[in-house]
Write a protein that holds these residues in place. Structure first.
Motif, PDB file in Angstrom:
ATOM      1  N   GLY A  31       0.823  -1.197   0.000  1.00 36.07           N
ATOM      2  CA  GLY A  31       0.000   0.000   0.000  1.00 36.07           C
ATOM      3  C   GLY A  31       0.857   1.246   0.000  1.00 36.07           C
ATOM      4  N   ILE A  32       0.349   2.299  -0.576  1.00 35.65           N
ATOM      5  CA  ILE A  32       1.123   3.533  -0.745  1.00 35.65           C
ATOM      6  C   ILE A  32       1.399   4.209   0.599  1.00 35.65           C
ATOM      7  CG2 ILE A  32       1.021   5.880  -1.696  1.00 35.65           C
ATOM      8  CD1 ILE A  32      -0.519   4.569  -4.099  1.00 35.65           C
ATOM      9  N   HIS A  33       0.365   4.335   1.439  1.00 37.30           N
ATOM     10  CA  HIS A  33       0.549   5.042   2.712  1.00 37.30           C
ATOM     11  C   HIS A  33       1.455   4.277   3.671  1.00 37.30           C
ATOM     12  CE1 HIS A  33      -2.074   8.076   1.405  1.00 37.30           C
ATOM     13  NE2 HIS A  33      -3.226   7.602   1.836  1.00 37.30           N
ATOM     14  N   ALA A  34       1.500   2.962   3.536  1.00 41.29           N
ATOM     15  CA  ALA A  34       2.281   2.139   4.468  1.00 41.29           C
ATOM     16  C   ALA A  34       3.776   2.170   4.168  1.00 41.29           C
ATOM     17  CB  ALA A  34       1.781   0.699   4.420  1.00 41.29           C
ATOM     18  N   VAL A  35       4.156   2.714   3.020  1.00 40.53           N
ATOM     19  CA  VAL A  35       5.553   2.688   2.586  1.00 40.53           C
ATOM     20  C   VAL A  35       6.124   4.100   2.621  1.00 40.53           C
ATOM     21  CG1 VAL A  35       7.105   2.204   0.651  1.00 40.53           C
ATOM     22  CG2 VAL A  35       5.183   0.661   1.137  1.00 40.53           C
ATOM     23  N   GLY A  36       7.206   4.283   3.373  1.00 42.26           N
ATOM     24  CA  GLY A  36       7.851   5.592   3.464  1.00 42.26           C
ATOM     25  C   GLY A  36       9.098   5.665   2.610  1.00 42.26           C
ATOM     26  N   VAL A  37       9.616   6.861   2.474  1.00 43.56           N
ATOM     27  CA  VAL A  37      10.799   7.053   1.631  1.00 43.56           C
ATOM     28  C   VAL A  37      12.030   6.379   2.233  1.00 43.56           C
ATOM     29  CG1 VAL A  37       9.980   9.151   0.510  1.00 43.56           C
ATOM     30  CG2 VAL A  37      11.234   9.321   2.671  1.00 43.56           C
ATOM     31  N   ASP A  38      12.095   6.250   3.551  1.00 43.37           N
ATOM     32  CA  ASP A  38      13.229   5.557   4.162  1.00 43.37           C
ATOM     33  C   ASP A  38      13.308   4.118   3.664  1.00 43.37           C
ATOM     34  OD1 ASP A  38      14.298   7.618   5.844  1.00 43.37           O
ATOM     35  OD2 ASP A  38      12.619   7.344   7.193  1.00 43.37           O
ATOM     36  N   LEU A  39      12.172   3.440   3.663  1.00 41.70           N
ATOM     37  CA  LEU A  39      12.134   2.050   3.219  1.00 41.70           C
ATOM     38  C   LEU A  39      12.448   1.949   1.731  1.00 41.70           C
ATOM     39  CD1 LEU A  39      11.617  -0.936   3.725  1.00 41.70           C
ATOM     40  CD2 LEU A  39       9.155  -0.488   3.412  1.00 41.70           C
ATOM     41  N   ILE A  40      11.883   2.833   0.930  1.00 36.58           N
ATOM     42  CA  ILE A  40      12.152   2.808  -0.512  1.00 36.58           C
ATOM     43  C   ILE A  40      13.648   2.988  -0.769  1.00 36.58           C
ATOM     44  CG2 ILE A  40      11.768   3.976  -2.714  1.00 36.58           C
ATOM     45  CD1 ILE A  40       8.977   4.768  -1.620  1.00 36.58           C
ATOM     46  N   ALA A  41      14.236   3.974  -0.117  1.00 40.67           N
ATOM     47  CA  ALA A  41      15.667   4.238  -0.307  1.00 40.67           C
ATOM     48  C   ALA A  41      16.501   3.033   0.113  1.00 40.67           C
ATOM     49  CB  ALA A  41      16.081   5.475   0.474  1.00 40.67           C
ATOM     50  N   ALA A  42      16.151   2.428   1.248  1.00 39.49           N
ATOM     51  CA  ALA A  42      16.904   1.264   1.731  1.00 39.49           C
ATOM     52  C   ALA A  42      16.788   0.098   0.759  1.00 39.49           C
ATOM     53  CB  ALA A  42      16.398   0.861   3.113  1.00 39.49           C
ATOM     54  N   GLU A  43      15.577  -0.156   0.273  1.00 35.80           N
ATOM     55  CA  GLU A  43      15.360  -1.264  -0.663  1.00 35.80           C
ATOM     56  C   GLU A  43      16.062  -1.022  -1.996  1.00 35.80           C
ATOM     57  OE1 GLU A  43      13.267  -4.245  -0.473  1.00 35.80           O
ATOM     58  OE2 GLU A  43      13.521  -3.907   1.671  1.00 35.80           O
ATOM     59  N   ALA A  44      16.155   0.240  -2.373  1.00 37.25           N
ATOM     60  CA  ALA A  44      16.797   0.589  -3.648  1.00 37.25           C
ATOM     61  C   ALA A  44      18.311   0.692  -3.534  1.00 37.25           C
ATOM     62  CB  ALA A  44      16.222   1.909  -4.169  1.00 37.25           C
ATOM     63  N   GLY A  45      18.814   0.742  -2.293  1.00 43.57           N
ATOM     64  CA  GLY A  45      20.251   0.883  -2.099  1.00 43.57           C
ATOM     65  C   GLY A  45      20.769   2.264  -2.440  1.00 43.57           C
ATOM     66  N   VAL A  46      19.943   3.289  -2.159  1.00 42.12           N
ATOM     67  CA  VAL A  46      20.355   4.671  -2.397  1.00 42.12           C
ATOM     68  C   VAL A  46      20.111   5.477  -1.129  1.00 42.12           C
ATOM     69  CG1 VAL A  46      19.760   4.512  -4.856  1.00 42.12           C
ATOM     70  CG2 VAL A  46      18.095   5.474  -3.245  1.00 42.12           C
ATOM     71  N   THR A  47      20.665   6.661  -1.060  1.00 39.18           N
ATOM     72  CA  THR A  47      20.410   7.545   0.071  1.00 39.18           C
ATOM     73  C   THR A  47      19.090   8.281  -0.143  1.00 39.18           C
ATOM     74  OG1 THR A  47      21.539   9.430  -0.934  1.00 39.18           O
ATOM     75  CG2 THR A  47      22.892   7.902   0.365  1.00 39.18           C
ATOM     76  N   LYS A  48      18.538   8.789   0.947  1.00 37.58           N
ATOM     77  CA  LYS A  48      17.322   9.605   0.809  1.00 37.58           C
ATOM     78  C   LYS A  48      17.603  10.845  -0.033  1.00 37.58           C
ATOM     79  CE  LYS A  48      14.679  10.525   4.311  1.00 37.58           C
ATOM     80  NZ  LYS A  48      14.221  10.868   5.688  1.00 37.58           N
ATOM     81  N   LYS A  49      18.804  11.377   0.089  1.00 33.36           N
ATOM     82  CA  LYS A  49      19.159  12.554  -0.715  1.00 33.36           C
ATOM     83  C   LYS A  49      19.066  12.229  -2.203  1.00 33.36           C
ATOM     84  CE  LYS A  49      22.772  16.004  -1.541  1.00 33.36           C
ATOM     85  NZ  LYS A  49      22.590  15.949  -3.007  1.00 33.36           N
ATOM     86  N   THR A  50      19.580  11.070  -2.589  1.00 32.75           N
ATOM     87  CA  THR A  50      19.500  10.664  -4.001  1.00 32.75           C
ATOM     88  C   THR A  50      18.049  10.519  -4.426  1.00 32.75           C
ATOM     89  OG1 THR A  50      21.633   9.531  -3.939  1.00 32.75           O
ATOM     90  CG2 THR A  50      20.089   8.839  -5.646  1.00 32.75           C
TER      91      THR A  50
END
Length: 199
Positions: A31-50
Motif C-alpha cells: 500500500g502507498i501510505h504504508a511505505v515511506g521514503v526511508d524504506l524505498i531508499a533502503a530497498e533501492a540501495g540509495v540515500t534519501k538525498k539521491t
C-alpha cells in the motif's frame, strides 16, 4: 482514447530506476501510505538525498509508479487487441483475455489504480489524474469497441462492459471467487450475443 493529460515523467537515471522498481514493488504489495521514503531508499540501495534529488517527493514517485504501470498495461493490452480477429466481438473479449493474463502475472492484489484510489481520494494529489485518466481511457476503449457492435447504444454497452471488467478486477484482488475475469468474459460474450441477436 480518453481526455486526461498524461503526467510529465521523470527522466530515469540508473539510481532513479532502482528507486522506482523498489517503490513499485512495495507500493503494490503493502500500500502507498504504508511505505515511506526511508524504506524505498533502503530497498533501492540509495540515500534519501539521491531519492529526493531524482524525484523531489514521495508523491512524484507515486505518480511514476502508477503512470508506468498504466503505460505497461496499455502496451500489454495492445498486443491482445492486435492479435484479435477483426470482428468487434473478438476485440472486446480480447480486453478480458488481456486482463486475465495481466492479473495472473502482475495483479495478484487486484487493480493498482483501484487500490491507489482507495488511498488517494484528494483531487489535488498529483497522482489523482493518473488514476482517473486510466479509467477514463478504459471506458473510452470499451465505448469505441461497442460503437462497432451497437452504434445507437454504444455508451450504455460500453459502460456495461466497463462494469463487468472493473468488477472482475476488484473480485480478483479480493479473491472473492475463482477466476472472476473469466466469468466476466463469459458474461460479456453472452451480452454481446444478445445485443447482436436483437439488432
Amino acid at each position: 482514447m480518453g481526455t486526461a493529460e498524461q503526467p510529465q515523467r521523470v527522466t530515469m537515471t540508473r539510481a532513479a530506476r532502482r528507486v522506482l522498481e523498489a517503490a513499485e514493488r512495495l507500493f503494490y504489495e503493502r500500500g502507498i501510505h504504508a511505505v515511506g521514503v526511508d524504506l524505498i531508499a533502503a530497498e533501492a540501495g540509495v540515500t534519501k538525498k539521491t531519492l529526493y534529488d531524482r524525484f523531489g517527493s514521495k508523491e512524484r514517485i507515486v505518480v511514476e509508479y502508477l503512470a508506468g504501470r498504466d503505460e505497461r498495461w496499455r502496451a500489454f493490452l495492445a498486443q491482445y487487441l492486435d492479435a484479435a480477429h477483426a470482428t468487434p466481438r473478438a476485440r472486446v473479449l480480447a480486453v478480458f483475455d488481456a486482463s486475465r493474463a495481466w492479473s495472473a502475472r502482475f495483479g495478484a492484489k487486484g487493480c493498482s489504480m483501484v487500490n491507489a484510489h482507495a488511498e488517494i481520494s484528494d483531487p489535488s494529489h498529483p497522482a489523482f489524474p493518473v488514476i482517473g485518466g486510466q479509467k477514463e481511457w478504459m471506458l473510452a476503449l470499451f465505448t469505441g469497441l461497442a460503437r462497432d457492435i451497437a452504434p445507437d447504444d454504444a455508451e450504455r454497452l460500453g459502460r456495461t462492459l466497463m462494469l463487468l471488467h472493473e468488477g472482475a478486477l476488484v473480485a480478483h484482488g479480493l479473491s472473492v471467487f475463482p477466476d472472476p475475469v473469466a466469468h466476466a468474459r463469459d458474461e460479456a460474450a453472452a451480452l454481446l450475443d444478445a445485443v447482436t441477436a436483437g439488432a
